[in-house]
Scaffold this active site. Structure first.
Site, PDB file in Angstrom:
ATOM      1  N   CYS A  13       1.052  -0.968   0.238  1.00 38.30           N
ATOM      2  CA  CYS A  13       0.246  -0.148   0.231  1.00 38.30           C
ATOM      3  C   CYS A  13       0.970   1.329   0.070  1.00 38.30           C
ATOM      4  CB  CYS A  13      -0.806   0.381   0.792  1.00 38.30           C
ATOM      5  SG  CYS A  13      -2.422   1.158   0.863  1.00 38.30           S
ATOM      6  N   ASP A 132      -5.050  -3.151  11.781  1.00 37.61           N
ATOM      7  CA  ASP A 132      -4.284  -2.254  12.211  1.00 37.61           C
ATOM      8  C   ASP A 132      -4.720  -1.509  13.398  1.00 37.61           C
ATOM      9  OD1 ASP A 132      -2.268  -0.548  11.341  1.00 37.61           O
ATOM     10  OD2 ASP A 132      -3.566   0.560   9.914  1.00 37.61           O
TER      11      ASP A 132
END
Length: 215
Positions: A13, A132
């Site tokens: 990402c 996360d």
């Protein structure tokens, strides 16, 4: 190779450059991520995103990351850039996430084990839940891991593990959590928004190595 070999998928990402996207694909990434969140040091605009996506071939998933966007903003990106998957990192609810005629994943900043169970129930249309690290006021990209023991052994949706992953710790993460996929950004960078091609290759190779050792 075992007929029951399970391969951990890999998303890289925070791409901002076409050459980094090409290197991620060459390394073996299954998906790449574009950050459409202006406060992020990895944010891209439409022109940057188009350049990155031009380096991504078929069968590699292009993911667009948003944090509390409005619907007009999301649709503008979808009308301008090849986007295969949406990723929402803010306080969005299922109805918002599911309105764009694109599959989506929902990110969760983990504080306790029950958060994961609740997220799977709150977002029935999500293809996966991305886990996360929690840091007050920061929607992601902290570069910090969280306590992987908080991830329940059984989940009702595929789990994508993120948060502080690097070539050095991703093997341990996979052995402990056995996620469907791993998501890395800062852990394979030379500078914020600039990927280190060697680190991306090392990350992917470590994932492959651990997967093969598991069978």
């Amino acid at each position: 190779m075992s007929a029951f070999y399970r391969r951990t998928r890999i998303k890289i990402c925070g791409l901002t450059r076409a050459e980094d996207a090409a290197a991620a694909v060459a390394a073996g990434a299954d998906a790449v991520g574009l950050v459409f969140y202006a406060p992020s040091p990895r944010a891209v605009d439409i022109a940057m995103a188009q350049a990155v996506v031009a380096a991504v071939p078929a069968f590699v998933t292009v993911t667009a990351l948003f944090v509390n966007p409005d619907a007009v903003e999301v649709q503008k990106i979808l009308d301008s850039v090849r986007i295969d998957l949406l990723q929402f990192h803010g306080d969005e609810e299922h109805d918002f996430c599911s309105q764009f005629n694109r599959p989506y994943i929902k990110a969760l900043r983990v504080r306790q084990a029950s958060d994961v169970v609740e997220a799977c129930l709150r977002f029935p249309g999500a293809l996966a839940i991305l886990l996360d690290s929690y840091k007050p006021g920061v929607p992601g990209g902290t570069g910090e891991t969280f306590d992987w023991a908080l991830v329940p052994d059984q989940q009702t949706k595929p789990i994508i593990l993120a948060g502080g992953l690097t070539p050095e710790n991703v093997g341990l993460a996979i052995r402990q959590v056995a996620p469907f996929a791993v998501d890395v950004s800062g852990g394979v960078e030379a500078a914020k928004g600039v990927k280190d091609h060697g680190k991306m290759t090392a990350f992917v190779n470590e994932v492959y190595c651990v997967d093969q050792q598991s069978f």
